[in-house]
Design a protein around this motif. Structure first.
Motif, mmCIF file in Angstrom:
data_model
loop_
_atom_site.group_PDB
_atom_site.id
_atom_site.type_symbol
_atom_site.label_atom_id
_atom_site.label_comp_id
_atom_site.label_asym_id
_atom_site.label_seq_id
_atom_site.Cartn_x
_atom_site.Cartn_y
_atom_site.Cartn_z
ATOM 1 N N VAL A 32 0.820 -1.214 0.000
ATOM 2 C CA VAL A 32 0.000 0.000 0.000
ATOM 3 C C VAL A 32 0.859 1.272 0.000
ATOM 4 O O VAL A 32 0.664 2.170 -0.818
ATOM 5 C CB VAL A 32 -0.949 0.002 1.217
ATOM 6 C CG1 VAL A 32 -1.832 1.241 1.222
ATOM 7 C CG2 VAL A 32 -1.810 -1.249 1.215
ATOM 8 N N GLU A 33 1.804 1.360 0.942
ATOM 9 C CA GLU A 33 2.659 2.553 1.038
ATOM 10 C C GLU A 33 4.083 2.150 1.397
ATOM 11 O O GLU A 33 4.459 2.126 2.567
ATOM 12 C CB GLU A 33 2.112 3.503 2.119
ATOM 13 C CG GLU A 33 0.949 4.326 1.642
ATOM 14 C CD GLU A 33 0.698 5.513 2.576
ATOM 15 O OE1 GLU A 33 1.652 6.235 2.914
ATOM 16 O OE2 GLU A 33 -0.458 5.679 2.954
ATOM 17 N N PRO A 34 4.895 1.844 0.390
ATOM 18 C CA PRO A 34 6.237 1.323 0.684
ATOM 19 C C PRO A 34 7.152 2.334 1.388
ATOM 20 O O PRO A 34 8.083 1.925 2.082
ATOM 21 C CB PRO A 34 6.799 0.946 -0.691
ATOM 22 C CG PRO A 34 5.895 1.580 -1.692
ATOM 23 C CD PRO A 34 4.570 1.794 -1.055
ATOM 24 N N VAL A 35 6.870 3.626 1.202
ATOM 25 C CA VAL A 35 7.601 4.631 1.994
ATOM 26 C C VAL A 35 6.528 5.247 2.894
ATOM 27 O O VAL A 35 5.741 6.093 2.467
ATOM 28 C CB VAL A 35 8.252 5.705 1.091
ATOM 29 C CG1 VAL A 35 8.977 6.754 1.930
ATOM 30 C CG2 VAL A 35 9.212 5.039 0.099
ATOM 31 N N TYR A 36 6.471 4.779 4.125
ATOM 32 C CA TYR A 36 5.304 5.027 4.964
ATOM 33 C C TYR A 36 5.657 5.854 6.196
ATOM 34 O O TYR A 36 6.656 5.570 6.873
ATOM 35 C CB TYR A 36 4.740 3.663 5.403
ATOM 36 C CG TYR A 36 3.556 3.772 6.323
ATOM 37 C CD1 TYR A 36 2.364 4.329 5.868
ATOM 38 C CD2 TYR A 36 3.624 3.340 7.642
ATOM 39 C CE1 TYR A 36 1.268 4.450 6.715
ATOM 40 C CE2 TYR A 36 2.546 3.446 8.492
ATOM 41 C CZ TYR A 36 1.371 4.013 8.021
ATOM 42 O OH TYR A 36 0.304 4.131 8.855
ATOM 43 N N TRP A 37 4.863 6.886 6.469
ATOM 44 C CA TRP A 37 5.062 7.660 7.706
ATOM 45 C C TRP A 37 4.211 7.030 8.801
ATOM 46 O O TRP A 37 2.985 7.006 8.728
ATOM 47 C CB TRP A 37 4.664 9.131 7.503
ATOM 48 C CG TRP A 37 4.693 9.898 8.805
ATOM 49 C CD1 TRP A 37 3.630 10.352 9.509
ATOM 50 C CD2 TRP A 37 5.860 10.289 9.560
ATOM 51 N NE1 TRP A 37 4.048 10.986 10.666
ATOM 52 C CE2 TRP A 37 5.417 10.965 10.716
ATOM 53 C CE3 TRP A 37 7.246 10.106 9.369
ATOM 54 C CZ2 TRP A 37 6.300 11.482 11.678
ATOM 55 C CZ3 TRP A 37 8.124 10.610 10.331
ATOM 56 C CH2 TRP A 37 7.649 11.299 11.459
ATOM 57 N N ASN A 38 4.886 6.496 9.821
ATOM 58 C CA ASN A 38 4.179 5.891 10.937
ATOM 59 C C ASN A 38 4.041 6.955 12.032
ATOM 60 O O ASN A 38 5.026 7.338 12.687
ATOM 61 C CB ASN A 38 4.978 4.679 11.443
ATOM 62 C CG ASN A 38 4.272 3.949 12.571
ATOM 63 O OD1 ASN A 38 3.755 4.568 13.498
ATOM 64 N ND2 ASN A 38 4.241 2.628 12.475
ATOM 65 N N ALA A 39 2.812 7.426 12.212
ATOM 66 C CA ALA A 39 2.581 8.553 13.131
ATOM 67 C C ALA A 39 2.813 8.138 14.581
ATOM 68 O O ALA A 39 3.290 8.914 15.397
ATOM 69 C CB ALA A 39 1.161 9.080 12.945
ATOM 70 N N ARG A 40 2.479 6.915 14.889
ATOM 71 C CA ARG A 40 2.634 6.455 16.271
ATOM 72 C C ARG A 40 4.108 6.466 16.706
ATOM 73 O O ARG A 40 4.458 6.891 17.789
ATOM 74 C CB ARG A 40 2.061 5.053 16.391
ATOM 75 C CG ARG A 40 2.114 4.526 17.792
ATOM 76 C CD ARG A 40 1.589 3.094 17.846
ATOM 77 N NE ARG A 40 1.647 2.610 19.195
ATOM 78 C CZ ARG A 40 0.585 2.285 19.906
ATOM 79 N NH1 ARG A 40 -0.617 2.361 19.399
ATOM 80 N NH2 ARG A 40 0.716 1.846 21.147
ATOM 81 N N TYR A 41 4.973 5.964 15.828
ATOM 82 C CA TYR A 41 6.408 5.921 16.148
ATOM 83 C C TYR A 41 7.157 7.149 15.628
ATOM 84 O O TYR A 41 8.353 7.252 15.770
ATOM 85 C CB TYR A 41 7.038 4.635 15.592
ATOM 86 C CG TYR A 41 6.643 3.419 16.395
ATOM 87 C CD1 TYR A 41 7.373 3.045 17.512
ATOM 88 C CD2 TYR A 41 5.527 2.673 16.067
ATOM 89 C CE1 TYR A 41 7.009 1.938 18.272
ATOM 90 C CE2 TYR A 41 5.145 1.572 16.817
ATOM 91 C CZ TYR A 41 5.893 1.212 17.916
ATOM 92 O OH TYR A 41 5.526 0.121 18.672
#
Ligand code: HEM
Length: 417
Positions: A32-41
């Motif tokens: 889905v999003e191979p360069v992904y911003w993980n907001a939690r971390y």
């Protein structure tokens, strides 16, 4: 609190599901999003082989993720000076340095920790492996046939080998497990362990004190061990400073513990779960090298490394901002269907495995030759000696950390004849 995003992606990288099966979780992100911003971390997560390779070879991705922590802590109204002290010791490790400092440091270390020196360890590795495999058999006899293979073989082998290379006397080796566990909680981030900073500090200071004394001894009476070779390593006028010597010995002892333990244990598990592959290896010992490479790809010990963007970087249509943290998921890259055919299949005859289990670029694992030697010596021995080995029932518990992939225990019934 649920961390699921609009796109249906779960931001909890350490959910029970993601810890048990990181490949399924990372595959979902990659699709889905191979360069992904993980907001939690508050971090980027890279899962494609191509992006992971870029992040590890492009100098704009810095390895110095310790200095920013120190700077942040110092900037606080009441900084935790104990924490600063521990991080300052970590900051000297080779793996956290950037070029050009890293280049000189690594060149000198490589003179002592060379492939030739490691190859000369083969006899010793074989001897220790034979002893441990036999001791596991004896232990199993006394324990209803069941042993924890991590405790009996996968942990002690690399620990004994690196300690003996560095010239650490046998009676002191037990203490290293405790120190290594303490530091591991900090470096690999056991998030569910609130006391990790305090323990890591004590472990780190004791280990540094121990290593300094060891170096003092080999300066006075050099031996043919690795510590003496590091002290004597020269490149023209240059040699390693006292701080660098302590840091690299700690880094080697530490690197020599946990990762190789997990390589051995994860390999045994994969072979138990894929008996056809175990049979292949038993039938043709020359496959041992290929089997370990496939293991490093299929379920290697290093799930991720971390980088910090030194400037704004465009990657995969996203902008990674200067200062952002990036989880470079080796475990994602190693199962990328763009690169590996049928990536979830464990196949020790796979050709041209370009896995990233040891990283790539200037920080490529310094201990790779040693880890390969240990893996290729001990895993085939275990399969050969205990062909009917099976899991002993208990549910497997994986370490709840982002950076590494390892089990707490590997209880097996050896079924030794
Ligand atoms: C299967 C076992 C092992 C795995 C999977 C592994 C994995 C890695 C990876 C992925 C890196 C790159 C880190 C980065 O780019 O940030 C690395 C670096 C390193 N490893 Fe290993 N490692 C293993 C065993 C060892 C052993 C046995 C030693 C030493 C005795 C060791 C010492 C090091 C050192 C010193 C570095 C830093 C190199 C540098 O920064 O130039 N490793 N390892």
């Amino acid at each position: 609190m649920s961390g699921t995003t609009d796109a249906g992606l779960d931001d909890e990288m350490l959910s029970a599901g993601a810890v048990a099966d990181p490949y399924g979780y990372l595959g979902g992100l990659r699709a889905v999003e191979p360069v992904y911003w993980n907001a939690r971390y508050r971090s980027w997560v890279l899962t494609r082989h191509a992006d992971v390779s870029v992040a590890m070879t492009d100098g704009r991705f810095s390895s110095d993720r310790i200095a920013p922590v120190i700077a942040r802590e110092r900037a606080r109204a009441r900084p935790d000076l104990d924490l600063v002290e521990t991080f300052e010791l970590l900051d000297r490790w080779l793996v956290f340095r950037d070029p050009p400092e890293h280049t000189r440091f690594r060149r000198l270390v490589h003179k002592a920790f060379s492939p030739r020196i490691i190859a000369s360890m083969r006899g010793e590795v074989e001897r220790v492996a034979d002893e441990l495999v036999e001791a596991a058999r004896v232990e199993a006899e006394a324990a209803d046939g069941v042993v924890d293979l991590i405790r009996e073989v996968a942990f002690p082998l690399p620990a004994i080998v690196i300690a003996s290379m560095l010239g650490v006397p046998a009676q002191d080796r037990e203490r290293f497990k405790d120190w290594s566990d303490d530091i591991s909680a900090l470096v690999f981030g056991a998030l569910d362990d609130p006391d990790r900073h305090g323990r890591a500090r004590v472990g780190m200071l004791e280990l540094v004190g121990y290593i300094s004394a060891l170096l003092e001894r080999v300066r006075e009476v050099p031996g043919d061990d690795l510590a003496s070779a590091l002290v004597q390593a020269r490149d023209g006028e240059e040699s390693l400073t006292e701080d660098e010597l302590v840091a690299i010995c700690v880094n080697l002892l530490f690197g020599g513990h946990e990762t190789t333990t997990n390589l051995i244990a994860n390999s045994v598990l994969a072979f138990i779960e894929h008996p056809d592959q175990a049979e292949l290896l038993r039938a043709d010992g020359s496959l041992a090298g290929a089997a370990i490479e496939e293991m490093l790809r299929f379920d290697g010990p290093a799930k991720s490394v971390v980088r910090i963007a030194a400037e704004d970087i465009e990657l995969g249509g996203r902008t990674i901002r200067a200062g952002d943290r990036v989880f470079v998921m080796l475990a994602g890259a190693n199962r990328d269907p763009e690169v590996f055919e049928d990536p979830d299949r464990f196949d020790i005859t796979r050709k041209g495995v370009g896995h990233l289990g040891f990283g790539v670029g200037v920080h490529y694992c310094l201990g790779a030759t040693l880890a390969r030697l240990e893996g290729t010596v001990v895993v085939p021995r275990l399969l050969e000696r205990f062909p009917r080995m099976e899991l002993a029932g208990e549910e497997l518990e994986w370490d709840r950390v982002i950076l590494t992939r390892g089990m707490k225990r590997l209880p097996v019934r050896l079924n030794a004849s």
